[in-house]
Design a protein around this motif. Structure first.
Motif, short mmCIF file in Angstrom:
data_model
loop_
_atom_site.label_atom_id
_atom_site.label_comp_id
_atom_site.label_asym_id
_atom_site.label_seq_id
_atom_site.Cartn_x
_atom_site.Cartn_y
_atom_site.Cartn_z
N LYS A 83 -98.91 -57.93 18.44
CA LYS A 83 -97.66 -57.26 18.84
C LYS A 83 -96.74 -56.94 17.67
CE LYS A 83 -98.87 -57.44 23.14
NZ LYS A 83 -100.15 -58.15 23.04
N CYS A 84 -97.09 -57.42 16.49
CA CYS A 84 -96.20 -57.20 15.34
C CYS A 84 -96.65 -55.97 14.56
CB CYS A 84 -96.21 -58.43 14.43
SG CYS A 84 -95.22 -58.22 12.94
N HIS A 85 -95.71 -55.08 14.31
CA HIS A 85 -96.02 -53.86 13.55
C HIS A 85 -96.53 -54.19 12.15
CE1 HIS A 85 -91.91 -55.12 13.12
NE2 HIS A 85 -91.84 -54.52 11.95
N TYR A 86 -96.10 -55.33 11.59
CA TYR A 86 -96.57 -55.67 10.24
C TYR A 86 -98.02 -56.13 10.26
CZ TYR A 86 -91.81 -55.06 8.65
OH TYR A 86 -90.59 -54.53 8.36
N TYR A 87 -98.44 -56.78 11.34
CA TYR A 87 -99.87 -57.09 11.42
C TYR A 87 -100.66 -55.79 11.66
CZ TYR A 87 -104.46 -58.50 12.68
OH TYR A 87 -105.82 -58.58 12.69
N MET A 96 -99.39 -62.11 11.94
CA MET A 96 -99.41 -62.34 13.38
C MET A 96 -98.24 -63.28 13.68
SD MET A 96 -103.40 -63.07 14.12
CE MET A 96 -104.67 -61.83 14.01
N PRO A 97 -97.44 -62.97 14.68
CA PRO A 97 -96.25 -63.81 14.92
C PRO A 97 -96.54 -65.30 15.01
CG PRO A 97 -96.12 -61.80 16.20
CD PRO A 97 -97.47 -61.79 15.56
N VAL A 98 -97.61 -65.68 15.71
CA VAL A 98 -97.89 -67.11 15.86
C VAL A 98 -98.21 -67.73 14.50
CG1 VAL A 98 -100.31 -66.63 16.51
CG2 VAL A 98 -99.30 -68.83 17.04
N ALA A 99 -98.89 -67.00 13.63
CA ALA A 99 -99.22 -67.53 12.31
C ALA A 99 -97.96 -67.62 11.46
CB ALA A 99 -100.26 -66.64 11.64
N ARG A 100 -97.09 -66.63 11.62
CA ARG A 100 -95.82 -66.67 10.86
C ARG A 100 -95.01 -67.91 11.29
NH1 ARG A 100 -94.41 -62.18 8.71
NH2 ARG A 100 -94.81 -60.76 10.45
N GLN A 101 -94.95 -68.14 12.60
CA GLN A 101 -94.23 -69.33 13.09
C GLN A 101 -94.84 -70.60 12.53
OE1 GLN A 101 -94.70 -69.29 17.34
NE2 GLN A 101 -94.05 -67.15 17.49
N GLN A 142 -91.63 -60.74 5.50
CA GLN A 142 -92.46 -59.67 6.09
C GLN A 142 -92.23 -59.69 7.60
OE1 GLN A 142 -96.51 -59.26 4.54
NE2 GLN A 142 -95.94 -60.48 2.75
N CYS A 143 -91.09 -60.20 8.00
CA CYS A 143 -90.67 -60.21 9.42
C CYS A 143 -89.33 -59.52 9.47
CB CYS A 143 -90.54 -61.65 9.91
SG CYS A 143 -89.77 -61.77 11.54
N SER A 144 -89.25 -58.45 10.25
CA SER A 144 -87.98 -57.72 10.32
C SER A 144 -87.09 -58.26 11.44
CB SER A 144 -88.24 -56.23 10.51
OG SER A 144 -89.02 -56.02 11.67
N GLN A 145 -87.47 -59.42 11.99
CA GLN A 145 -86.66 -60.09 13.01
C GLN A 145 -86.41 -59.16 14.19
OE1 GLN A 145 -83.32 -61.23 10.53
NE2 GLN A 145 -84.47 -62.87 9.54
N CYS A 146 -87.46 -58.38 14.51
CA CYS A 146 -87.30 -57.32 15.52
C CYS A 146 -87.43 -57.85 16.94
CB CYS A 146 -88.33 -56.23 15.30
SG CYS A 146 -90.00 -56.69 15.87
N ARG A 147 -88.03 -59.02 17.14
CA ARG A 147 -88.17 -59.71 18.42
C ARG A 147 -89.17 -59.05 19.37
NH1 ARG A 147 -83.17 -60.82 21.37
NH2 ARG A 147 -83.58 -63.02 21.37
N ARG A 148 -89.99 -58.13 18.88
CA ARG A 148 -90.96 -57.52 19.79
C ARG A 148 -91.93 -58.57 20.31
NH1 ARG A 148 -95.89 -54.36 20.27
NH2 ARG A 148 -95.46 -52.64 21.70
N CYS A 149 -92.36 -59.47 19.42
CA CYS A 149 -93.34 -60.48 19.85
C CYS A 149 -92.79 -61.34 20.97
CB CYS A 149 -93.75 -61.34 18.65
SG CYS A 149 -92.39 -61.95 17.65
N SER A 150 -91.48 -61.61 20.96
CA SER A 150 -90.92 -62.50 21.98
C SER A 150 -91.00 -61.89 23.38
CB SER A 150 -89.46 -62.86 21.63
OG SER A 150 -88.63 -61.74 21.82
N ASP A 158 -89.06 -66.89 20.08
CA ASP A 158 -88.46 -65.82 19.30
C ASP A 158 -88.75 -66.05 17.81
OD1 ASP A 158 -86.93 -63.88 18.15
OD2 ASP A 158 -85.04 -64.50 19.07
N THR A 159 -89.74 -65.35 17.29
CA THR A 159 -90.12 -65.53 15.88
C THR A 159 -88.94 -65.16 14.97
OG1 THR A 159 -92.28 -64.74 16.57
CG2 THR A 159 -91.99 -65.13 14.23
N ALA A 160 -88.10 -64.24 15.41
CA ALA A 160 -86.96 -63.84 14.58
C ALA A 160 -86.10 -65.05 14.25
CB ALA A 160 -86.14 -62.77 15.30
S1 SF4 Z 1 -89.95 -60.61 15.15
FE1 SF4 Z 1 -91.09 -60.71 13.22
S2 SF4 Z 1 -93.10 -61.50 13.80
FE2 SF4 Z 1 -92.13 -60.78 15.71
S3 SF4 Z 1 -92.87 -58.66 15.94
FE3 SF4 Z 1 -90.90 -58.57 14.85
S4 SF4 Z 1 -91.44 -58.55 12.66
FE4 SF4 Z 1 -93.25 -59.26 13.79
#
Ligand code: SF4
Ligand code: SF4
Length: 496
Positions: A83-87, A96-101, A142-150, A158-160
């Motif tokens: 779900k993360c645009h960076y992945y 991947m958000p879970v790996a970032r967390q 490398q996380c824009s704190q966009c909250r899409r994953c949440s 919330d990975t952000a």
């Molecule tokens: S909050 Fe971070 S990890 Fe989650 S989708 Fe956005 S950039 Fe990716």
């Protein structure tokens, strides 16, 4: 252009196979000692950084209970992985958000859970080493704190917030990010991210007055520090000179002119952006917010209206009253704060603006929902107003509008790739690759409906797209401000 390959646009976004470590080299410049010092952080990595970081992590889990819940509750279901645009844009599995967390979670487990202390290998707990700190620095930038994953996480993790906490810990040990911390310092010293002092701001606004009068024959004012004005406009400083931001500012000026309501910008609070959020520091977020309160009191305004800026609207909508309130000296008939889109939409609803939609007939428009507006705030008094109101404005000023596909808009929107304090040239590769899903969605409406322009209400999105659109063979002026289109369509004259 930086040295990397721009991803190929596919018809639909494809989930890539993981390529471990391909973005390990991507780290933003580290803040210099004076950037750190002005925010109250150590100038460089402190000798006992492990001890300080572990202590800070413990404090943060106590201070923000949500953080502890997020660190404790992941069941590794995998729903967030694609779900993360960076992945999607980089293929690096640590995006991947879970790996970032997990980069923070494994350290939390090692020092703050029973199982992690006594059976670390069993529960994936790890010591905080220099390699781990380097990984934090690379991948939490490398996380824009966009909250899409949440949106897709069944537990709402919330990975952000985890990313903000990690940045807060890194600031505490003396490893802050140059771009964010230097900018926050400029706001404290001068009043805005750009370091634009009051005389330069006054000149810029007076040039704008001349330009609009030459263009329209109408004396539209762009006032600065006018005591007794009804409205204080707080807008991102990019609106004062960057393209297409400034065209949006011209639009706000025309809307205020037609409404007949007096307004002013403040040189003390000449910045809506609040990078305190990106570094997870409520103290800095509060100090930036207090400037708005001070300006409102000093100028004696009755209302506060925010210009087009995504994260600024999140801070304003969600935190301004708590951080800098109570605003009991403002007119209680209006929300505190109000968004410029709410202001304009209200006038349109009441028939108080004359609009000639045909002025935008040379365009076919789509709309990019900015993350912080879409997933962290609201507009108007209806659920989903943040999606509806900007589109209602666009449809009132343009005859040709087409949305991008539903999995890429509203709460599912993809980040522009430059949010969360990543809009810096040292992260250009990340920014270009992170924009991939949005570029693919844009390409589909370009091909299907002949879309020529993408409107947005976020200063970061506008700057980011201006830079990355050419990498994908779109013209940089594809991106426009919503109020730029209002500005084109509005008929200036007697107030309605
Ligand atoms: S909050 Fe971070 S990890 Fe989650 S989708 Fe956005 S950039 Fe990716
Ligand atoms: S979706 Fe939520 S619970 Fe599932 S792996 Fe991702 S963060 Fe963990």
């Amino acid at each position: 252009m930086a040295n990397f390959e721009t991803p190929e646009l596919k018809e639909y976004t494809v989930v890539p196979l993981p390529m471990p470590g391909v973005m390990a080299h991507s780290s933003p410049f580290v803040a210099k000692p004076d950037h750190q010092a002005q925010l109250g952080f150590p100038g460089e990595l402190v000798d006992n950084w492990q001890e300080v970081a572990i202590k800070k992590l413990g404090e943060l889990t106590q201070k923000y209970r949500s953080l502890q819940v997020y660190l404790d509750s992941c069941v590794k279901c995998g729903a967030c992985t694609d779900k993360c645009h960076y992945y999607l844009g980089t293929s690096d599995p640590k995006n991947m958000p879970v790996a970032r967390q997990d980069l923070l979670r494994k350290v939390y487990r090692r020092y703050y859970t029973f199982a992690g202390k006594y059976f670390p290998k069993l529960v994936g707990a790890e010591e905080l080493t220099k390699d781990v700190l380097d990984d934090w620095y690379a991948y939490y930038h490398q996380c824009s704190q966009c909250r899409r994953c949440s949106v897709f996480c069944p537990y709402g993790i919330d990975t952000a917030e985890i990313s903000m906490a990690a940045r807060e810990i890194m600031d505490a040990v003396g490893k802050g990010q140059k771009y964010c911390n230097e900018i926050i310092g400029k706001v404290f010293k001068i009043g805005n991210n750009l370091g634009l002092p009051e005389p330069a701001l006054r000149d810029t606004l007076s040039d704008l007055e001349e330009e609009v009068e030459d263009d329209t024959g109408v004396a539209v004012r762009f006032p600065l520090d006018e005591k007794g004005a009804e409205i204080l406009l707080v807008t991102p400083s990019a609106d004062f000179f960057a393209e297409p931001h400034v065209d949006g500012l011209i639009g706000y000026g025309k809307v205020f002119h037609q409404s007949g309501v007096s307004w002013t910008i403040s040189s003390h609070a000449s910045e809506a952006a609040n990078f305190g959020m990106f570094i997870g520091s409520y103290e800095n977020m509060r100090d930036v917010s207090m400037r708005i309160r001070e300006a409102a009191l000093e100028l004696g305004v009755k209302r506060i209206v925010f210009g087009e800026c995504g994260h600024a609207w999140r801070v304003a909508y969600s935190f301004l009253n708590t951080l800098a309130g109570p605003f009991d000296f403002l007119d209680p008939r209006y929300p505190v704060p109000q968004h410029i889109c709410e202001f304009t939409y209200d006038l349109i609803q009441r028939g108080a603006l004359k609009l000639d939609k045909s002025a935008n007939d040379d365009k076919v428009v789509t709309y990019h929902d900015s993350c912080n507006v879409a997933r962290a705030s609201r507009m108007g008094n209806m659920p989903g107003g943040q999606f509806f109101i900007p589109r209602a404005i666009l449809k009132a000023v343009c005859n040709n509008f087409h949305d991008m596909s539903p999995d890429t808009i509203h709460e599912n929107t993809y980040c522009c790739g430059g949010g969360g304090g990543l809009l810096t040239d040292d992260l250009m590769e990340l920014r270009v690759k992170g924009a991939l899903p949005r570029m693919e969605a844009l390409k589909r409406v370009v091909d299907e409906y002949g879309v020529t322009h993408m409107a947005a209400i976020c200063a970061i999105c506008k700057s980011q797209f201006t830079k990355v659109l050419p990498y994908y063979n779109f013209s940089m002026d594809t991106i426009v401000s919503v109020h730029q289109l209002v500005s084109e369509a509005i008929i200036l004259g007697d107030h309605q």
